[in-house]
Design a protein around this motif. Sequence first.
Motif, short mmCIF file in Angstrom:
data_model
loop_
_atom_site.label_atom_id
_atom_site.label_comp_id
_atom_site.label_asym_id
_atom_site.label_seq_id
_atom_site.Cartn_x
_atom_site.Cartn_y
_atom_site.Cartn_z
N HIS A 74 -5.91 9.26 -1.81
CA HIS A 74 -5.00 8.83 -2.75
C HIS A 74 -5.93 8.46 -3.93
CE1 HIS A 74 -1.56 6.65 -4.55
NE2 HIS A 74 -2.36 5.40 -4.77
N LEU A 78 -3.41 0.96 4.27
CA LEU A 78 -3.96 -0.03 4.50
C LEU A 78 -2.70 -0.67 6.22
CD1 LEU A 78 -5.96 -2.56 4.28
CD2 LEU A 78 -4.00 -3.70 2.19
N CYS A 117 0.81 -1.29 0.38
CA CYS A 117 -0.03 0.22 -0.21
C CYS A 117 0.94 1.38 -0.09
CB CYS A 117 -1.20 -0.17 1.00
SG CYS A 117 -2.29 1.74 1.37
N PRO A 118 0.82 1.95 -1.11
CA PRO A 118 1.73 3.24 -1.10
C PRO A 118 1.60 4.28 -0.01
CG PRO A 118 0.45 3.72 -3.17
CD PRO A 118 -0.37 1.61 -2.14
N THR A 119 -0.08 4.12 0.60
CA THR A 119 -0.56 5.43 1.60
C THR A 119 0.01 5.10 3.09
OG1 THR A 119 -2.17 5.14 1.59
CG2 THR A 119 -1.79 6.40 -0.40
N CYS A 150 -7.17 2.52 -7.72
CA CYS A 150 -5.61 2.12 -7.38
C CYS A 150 -5.35 0.67 -7.48
CB CYS A 150 -5.19 2.52 -5.40
SG CYS A 150 -3.39 2.03 -4.95
N GLY A 151 -5.42 0.06 -6.30
CA GLY A 151 -5.68 -1.43 -6.19
C GLY A 151 -4.04 -2.25 -6.32
N LYS A 152 -3.67 -1.30 -5.59
CA LYS A 152 -2.27 -1.56 -5.22
C LYS A 152 -2.31 -3.51 -3.93
CE LYS A 152 0.49 0.60 -8.06
NZ LYS A 152 1.49 -0.91 -8.92
N CYS A 153 -3.49 -2.70 -3.53
CA CYS A 153 -3.58 -4.03 -2.74
C CYS A 153 -3.93 -5.34 -3.17
CB CYS A 153 -4.41 -3.55 -1.16
SG CYS A 153 -5.90 -2.55 -1.78
N CYS A 167 -7.22 6.37 1.68
CA CYS A 167 -6.92 5.55 1.13
C CYS A 167 -7.89 6.33 -0.32
CB CYS A 167 -7.94 4.64 1.17
SG CYS A 167 -8.32 3.48 -0.31
N LEU A 170 -8.01 -0.48 7.60
CA LEU A 170 -8.51 0.51 6.11
C LEU A 170 -8.45 1.88 6.77
CD1 LEU A 170 -7.78 1.08 3.88
CD2 LEU A 170 -10.01 0.28 2.83
S1 SF4 Z 1 -6.73 1.68 -2.62
FE1 SF4 Z 1 -5.24 -0.45 -1.31
S2 SF4 Z 1 -3.14 0.09 -1.83
FE2 SF4 Z 1 -3.64 1.92 -2.67
S3 SF4 Z 1 -3.99 3.38 -0.98
FE3 SF4 Z 1 -5.88 2.17 -0.78
S4 SF4 Z 1 -5.20 0.67 0.52
FE4 SF4 Z 1 -3.24 1.77 -0.55
#
Ligand code: SF4
Length: 247
Positions: A219, A206, A201-203, A236-239, A216, A211
């Motif tokens: 971002h 999470l 998670c870039p921020t 975003c979807g990095k998670c 989130c 959460l």
């Molecule tokens: S979508 Fe997921 S990875 Fe992206 S900022 Fe939110 S919790 Fe973090």
Amino acid sequence: MLCLAESVIELINYQIENADTITQYRKPLVGFASAQDPLFTQMKEIIGPHHLHPTELLPDAQTVIAFFLPFDKTLITANRKIPQIAREWAVAYVETNKLIATISAELKRKLTAQGINVVTQPATHNFNEQDLTARWSNKSVAYVAGLGTFGINHMLITPSGCAGRFGSTVISAKIPPTPRPTLENCLYIRDSKCQFCVNNCPTGALTLQGLDKQRCYAHLLEVDKKFEDLGLCDVCGKCAVGPCASI
Ligand code: SF4
Ligand code: SF4
């Protein structure tokens, strides 16, 4: 002749096979929940009283149809391998939201012609932008409809993973409910052996503790600015690109 459940599944499969999208999908999943399932009442306690019961959307509701459109694996790889949000992932978000609207409209057209009452719901953007509460959570109703279990990434992890998007529709006809899975799909919940989503998670929104929705969402709005040419693209979807992305 197909039964109602089979004709719903066939319609969704047809729409995916003939989708006019750049985005490629794996085979969709479809689940059914009884509108009288006690979990829908419990959701008002778990999620909050703002979350609608199926009968608040459709007074004679009998069944909730939930469906999951899993992204092709190349898309998961694309969003995993770079630190930024992959353009393909952003395109998939926008295209799939539209595709869910198309599928829902087709379901409504076909089922209404059979004398069935139908209420559709949008794929997203049905939430309060101040407190980020949604009156209808597609992934939560997909849980009731047996499509998966929740991971610590707060996503529903289906037998085809969590990288994809959910839609749902409430109808007045009965379809036998789909049994819910008994095995957890999140590897952390199973045996604490994975924390990919938290680490990716870039921020820092999470964590294992939960959460931070506001962090989130802030971002996601930043991402939206980067893809202005695509339309509303708060994604975003990095998670959602870890080991549970495409089980
Ligand atoms: S979508 Fe997921 S990875 Fe992206 S900022 Fe939110 S919790 Fe973090
Ligand atoms: S990335 Fe790992 S810990 Fe996170 S939800 Fe998926 S399986 Fe669970």
